[in-house]
Design a protein around this motif. Structure first.
Motif, PDB file in Angstrom:
ATOM      1  N   MET A   1       0.843  -1.196   0.000  1.00  0.00           N
ATOM      2  CA  MET A   1       0.000   0.000   0.000  1.00  0.00           C
ATOM      3  C   MET A   1       0.881   1.250   0.000  1.00  0.00           C
ATOM      4  SD  MET A   1      -2.772   1.080   2.828  1.00  0.00           S
ATOM      5  CE  MET A   1      -2.942  -0.633   3.271  1.00  0.00           C
ATOM      6  N   SER A   2       0.521   2.243  -0.808  1.00  0.00           N
ATOM      7  CA  SER A   2       1.383   3.422  -0.846  1.00  0.00           C
ATOM      8  C   SER A   2       1.200   4.231   0.440  1.00  0.00           C
ATOM      9  CB  SER A   2       1.027   4.295  -2.042  1.00  0.00           C
ATOM     10  OG  SER A   2      -0.170   5.001  -1.785  1.00  0.00           O
ATOM     11  N   GLU A   3       2.253   4.973   0.775  1.00  0.00           N
ATOM     12  CA  GLU A   3       2.208   5.784   1.986  1.00  0.00           C
ATOM     13  C   GLU A   3       1.074   6.797   1.885  1.00  0.00           C
ATOM     14  OE1 GLU A   3       6.097   7.365   2.751  1.00  0.00           O
ATOM     15  OE2 GLU A   3       6.964   5.354   2.837  1.00  0.00           O
ATOM     16  N   GLU A   4       0.902   7.315   0.658  1.00  0.00           N
ATOM     17  CA  GLU A   4      -0.095   8.354   0.475  1.00  0.00           C
ATOM     18  C   GLU A   4      -1.506   7.809   0.680  1.00  0.00           C
ATOM     19  OE1 GLU A   4       1.021  11.136  -2.403  1.00  0.00           O
ATOM     20  OE2 GLU A   4      -1.059  11.339  -3.095  1.00  0.00           O
ATOM     21  N   LYS A   5      -1.739   6.604   0.125  1.00  0.00           N
ATOM     22  CA  LYS A   5      -3.063   5.993   0.229  1.00  0.00           C
ATOM     23  C   LYS A   5      -3.428   5.738   1.693  1.00  0.00           C
ATOM     24  CE  LYS A   5      -5.602   2.068  -1.579  1.00  0.00           C
ATOM     25  NZ  LYS A   5      -5.430   0.798  -2.280  1.00  0.00           N
ATOM     26  N   LEU A   6      -2.433   5.281   2.438  1.00  0.00           N
ATOM     27  CA  LEU A   6      -2.681   4.993   3.849  1.00  0.00           C
ATOM     28  C   LEU A   6      -3.134   6.255   4.567  1.00  0.00           C
ATOM     29  CD1 LEU A   6      -2.078   2.446   5.733  1.00  0.00           C
ATOM     30  CD2 LEU A   6      -0.284   3.891   6.632  1.00  0.00           C
ATOM     31  N   ILE A   7      -2.489   7.334   4.228  1.00  0.00           N
ATOM     32  CA  ILE A   7      -2.788   8.582   4.912  1.00  0.00           C
ATOM     33  C   ILE A   7      -4.115   9.168   4.412  1.00  0.00           C
ATOM     34  CG2 ILE A   7      -1.991  10.963   5.224  1.00  0.00           C
ATOM     35  CD1 ILE A   7       0.841   9.824   5.556  1.00  0.00           C
ATOM     36  N   THR A   8      -4.309   9.178   3.088  1.00  0.00           N
ATOM     37  CA  THR A   8      -5.536   9.815   2.583  1.00  0.00           C
ATOM     38  C   THR A   8      -6.758   8.913   2.761  1.00  0.00           C
ATOM     39  OG1 THR A   8      -5.010   9.005   0.386  1.00  0.00           O
ATOM     40  CG2 THR A   8      -4.412  11.281   0.868  1.00  0.00           C
ATOM     41  N   GLN A   9      -6.591   7.617   2.517  1.00  0.00           N
ATOM     42  CA  GLN A   9      -7.775   6.762   2.459  1.00  0.00           C
ATOM     43  C   GLN A   9      -8.128   6.124   3.790  1.00  0.00           C
ATOM     44  OE1 GLN A   9      -7.538   4.625  -1.143  1.00  0.00           O
ATOM     45  NE2 GLN A   9      -9.076   3.145  -0.531  1.00  0.00           N
ATOM     46  N   PHE A  10      -7.115   5.836   4.597  1.00  0.00           N
ATOM     47  CA  PHE A  10      -7.414   5.088   5.813  1.00  0.00           C
ATOM     48  C   PHE A  10      -7.305   5.927   7.076  1.00  0.00           C
ATOM     49  CE2 PHE A  10      -6.453   1.606   2.843  1.00  0.00           C
ATOM     50  CZ  PHE A  10      -7.633   0.901   2.988  1.00  0.00           C
ATOM     51  N   GLY A  11      -7.140   7.216   6.907  1.00  0.00           N
ATOM     52  CA  GLY A  11      -7.226   8.091   8.072  1.00  0.00           C
ATOM     53  C   GLY A  11      -6.039   8.068   9.000  1.00  0.00           C
ATOM     54  N   CYS A  12      -4.875   7.654   8.502  1.00  0.00           N
ATOM     55  CA  CYS A  12      -3.671   7.822   9.305  1.00  0.00           C
ATOM     56  C   CYS A  12      -3.216   9.272   9.191  1.00  0.00           C
ATOM     57  CB  CYS A  12      -2.544   6.919   8.816  1.00  0.00           C
ATOM     58  SG  CYS A  12      -2.925   5.187   8.970  1.00  0.00           S
ATOM     59  N   GLN A  13      -2.340   9.692  10.087  1.00  0.00           N
ATOM     60  CA  GLN A  13      -1.836  11.061  10.045  1.00  0.00           C
ATOM     61  C   GLN A  13      -0.349  11.041   9.724  1.00  0.00           C
ATOM     62  OE1 GLN A  13      -3.958  13.649  10.580  1.00  0.00           O
ATOM     63  NE2 GLN A  13      -5.542  12.057  10.751  1.00  0.00           N
ATOM     64  N   PHE A  43       9.834   5.938   9.779  1.00  0.00           N
ATOM     65  CA  PHE A  43       8.510   5.937  10.410  1.00  0.00           C
ATOM     66  C   PHE A  43       7.859   7.240   9.959  1.00  0.00           C
ATOM     67  CE2 PHE A  43      10.275   2.499  12.656  1.00  0.00           C
ATOM     68  CZ  PHE A  43       9.205   1.753  13.122  1.00  0.00           C
ATOM     69  N   PHE A  44       6.724   7.126   9.288  1.00  0.00           N
ATOM     70  CA  PHE A  44       6.216   8.315   8.593  1.00  0.00           C
ATOM     71  C   PHE A  44       4.763   8.638   8.924  1.00  0.00           C
ATOM     72  CE2 PHE A  44       3.355   6.206   5.673  1.00  0.00           C
ATOM     73  CZ  PHE A  44       3.817   4.891   5.720  1.00  0.00           C
ATOM     74  N   SER A  45       4.077   7.734   9.608  1.00  0.00           N
ATOM     75  CA  SER A  45       2.648   7.951   9.809  1.00  0.00           C
ATOM     76  C   SER A  45       2.224   7.440  11.185  1.00  0.00           C
ATOM     77  CB  SER A  45       1.922   7.251   8.653  1.00  0.00           C
ATOM     78  OG  SER A  45       0.805   6.535   9.072  1.00  0.00           O
ATOM     79  N   HIS A  46       1.084   7.901  11.671  1.00  0.00           N
ATOM     80  CA  HIS A  46       0.656   7.505  13.017  1.00  0.00           C
ATOM     81  C   HIS A  46      -0.852   7.647  13.176  1.00  0.00           C
ATOM     82  CE1 HIS A  46      -0.446  11.426  14.923  1.00  0.00           C
ATOM     83  NE2 HIS A  46       0.191  11.870  13.866  1.00  0.00           N
ATOM     84  N   ARG A  47      -1.342   7.115  14.269  1.00  0.00           N
ATOM     85  CA  ARG A  47      -2.695   7.418  14.737  1.00  0.00           C
ATOM     86  C   ARG A  47      -2.579   7.767  16.224  1.00  0.00           C
ATOM     87  NH1 ARG A  47      -6.701   5.124  11.165  1.00  0.00           N
ATOM     88  NH2 ARG A  47      -5.773   3.622   9.731  1.00  0.00           N
ATOM     89  N   ASP A  48      -3.066   8.921  16.589  1.00  0.00           N
ATOM     90  CA  ASP A  48      -3.126   9.349  18.005  1.00  0.00           C
ATOM     91  C   ASP A  48      -1.788   9.332  18.734  1.00  0.00           C
ATOM     92  OD1 ASP A  48      -5.810   9.883  17.927  1.00  0.00           O
ATOM     93  OD2 ASP A  48      -6.441   8.010  18.879  1.00  0.00           O
TER      94      ASP A  48
END
Ligand code: TRP
Length: 368
Positions: A1-13, A43-48
């Motif tokens: 999964m692309s980093e961008e998709k994870l952030i835009t589509q699945f609500g990661c920050q 490490f590029f993305s997170h939740r909370d």
């Protein structure tokens, strides 16, 4: 999964510079640097994640949970990334770490025999221990053994996930075995502090460092936890170290030629890296004129993960990646040879640290 998709589509920050600054401030108090994996966007993305930092700053403790499926006897370089990072976070925050060994997962999904998994699990546990965890604050457990303590929470989680949710989240199908469909409850359970007697009265929040492919488990987990009166776990995600075969390919334990293993000798490492995919140009003249394509260059990408010095990485980036008038210039062979030094040394240090592990120490890590 692309980093961008994870952030835009699945609500990661995305991990923003502000968040990194908050972590850096904490690191400075402990005489530590911000980890290269954070400085370099590995490490590029997170939740909370901010809730974890709030807790820390308000002197409320939290715990860290990560894990490993024992699919092969030796870890490879890519497997090391979340563990090295988790050991750093433990040092930074001084918190408890729990590490799940999903021997059940590999039995159900990989169809490995229990006997084979048993051997791999112990070997993986030693590789994980060699990453530098604090023995007094780290608990490594295998699902088939720890199930007694997890089962009540596993049941509570199972009761809150429907078959269609599991099918949609993991792509499992009617023809897959029923263990695969319900396995997710096992991976979610350690995100509930009540799964661990020593954490039970603490009501601690949980932080889960992980490769981005594990996010679906915890997307579901974050759905379920509040319904079980537990906080949603916070997550921090890394991308994947590319395989020796280059871009778009993940290192795989089942393909010995795709990866550098922690058991490899310096000769094997040299051979593998020399044969790895390069982003350099065909001729010396073109390389000088145009520079290398760093995105597809395995040696450069491994250096991006593991070379300690930022300035040296920048110098390599310029001297190798830029063409035209930039001087000095580097050729592929020179970058590969620096990469061979860095990786051989990392593997050697790992092997030395692993050789110190006694059965007594294993027992200490595997007892809470
Ligand atoms: N499923 C993971 C794997 O195949 C192992 C795992 C279990 C894990 N719990 C985890 C990974 C928590 C990250 C965070 O390797």
């Amino acid at each position: 999964m692309s980093e961008e998709k994870l952030i835009t589509q699945f609500g990661c920050q995305p991990l923003t510079p502000q968040l990194l600054r908050r972590i850096e401030t904490i690191a400075q108090e402990k005489d530590l640097d911000l980890h290269p994996f954070l400085r370099r966007g590995i490490f590029f993305s997170h939740r909370d994640l901010e809730k974890i930092l709030d807790d820390y700053e308000n002197k409320r403790s939290f715990y860290i949970y990560t894990g490993r499926g024992p699919s092969a006897g030796s870890l490879h370089l890519g497997h090391l990334v979340p563990f090295l990072f988790t050991a750093y976070l433990q040092k930074l925050f001084g918190v408890y770490v729990v590490i799940q060994i999903t021997d059940d997962e590999k039995f159900l999904f990989r169809k490995c025999s229990m006997e084979e998994i048993e051997i791999n699990a112990l070997s993986n546990i030693k590789d994980i221990m060699a990453c530098g965890f604090d023995p007094s604050k780290t608990f490594i457990f295998r699902n088939t053994e720890y199930i007694q303590n997890m089962y009540k929470n596993v049941l509570r989680i199972q009761a809150h996930i429907t078959n269609s949710q599991a099918f949609a989240t993991f792509g499992t199908q009617m023809s897959d075995n029923i263990g695969q469909t319900s396995f997710c409850a096992l991976q979610i359970a350690p995100a509930l502090y009540t799964t661990f007697p020593v954490l039970e009265s603490t009501k601690q929040r949980c932080l889960i460092p992980q490769g981005i492919d594990q996010d679906p488990y915890f997307r579901l987990g974050r759905d379920v936890c509040p319904r079980l009166k537990h906080p949603k776990p916070s997550l921090i995600h890394s991308g994947f170290l590319m395989s020796l075969g280059g871009c778009g390919t993940k290192m795989s334990s089942s393909e010995p030629k795709s990866a550098i293993f922690m058991t490899d000798t310096p000769q094997q490492i040299r051979k593998k890296l020399n044969a790895s995919v390069s982003g350099g140009k065909e001729s010396k003249e073109d390389q000088m004129l145009l520079g290398a394509d760093l995105k597809v260059d395995v040696a450069f990408q491994y250096l991006r993960y593991f070379i300690p010095d930022d300035q040296e990485l920048e110098d390599l980036r310029n001297a190798y990646g830029e063409g035209g008038t930039v001087t000095p210039k580097l050729l592929t062979s020179e970058v590969k040879s620096r990469c061979i030094q860095i990786i051989s040394n990392l593997v050697l240090v790992h092997q030395e640290s692993r050789a110190q592990i006694t059965p007594e120490l294993v027992r200490q890590f595997c007892t809470m």
